[in-house]
Design a protein around this motif. Structure first.
Motif: not given
Length: 88
Positions: A13-26
């Protein structure tokens, strides 16, 4: 490895990854290095069935991004097709 413009955003979606809590999970629970939590959870995409859906939905984030809906649509059309998830 340095962060280039494409690596620093969600590859769906092109959302900037600013912090680890915004990252998805495997699937194994580890953090995805490519996708945000809104697009990718437990190793699977949870939004957008197509690039067209992703582009159409982008206007809902225009205000948050400080852009007009038209500007956001143009950004999405220019940016999303080049992201990892959508490259053919």
């Amino acid at each position: 490895m340095g962060m280039n413009k494409t690596e620093s955003v969600c590859q769906s979606c092109a959302m900037p990854h600013m912090t680890p809590d915004q990252l998805g999970t495997e699937a194994d629970g580890s953090l995805s290095q490519d996708y945000c939590k809104h697009c990718y959870q437990n190793g699977k995409f949870v939004v957008y069935n197509s690039l067209e859906d992703a582009i159409a939905d982008s206007v809902n984030y225009a205000k948050h991004a400080g852009l007009s809906e038209e500007q956001m649509l143009q950004f999405a059309k220019a940016t999303l097709p080049g992201l990892k998830r959508w490259k053919s």
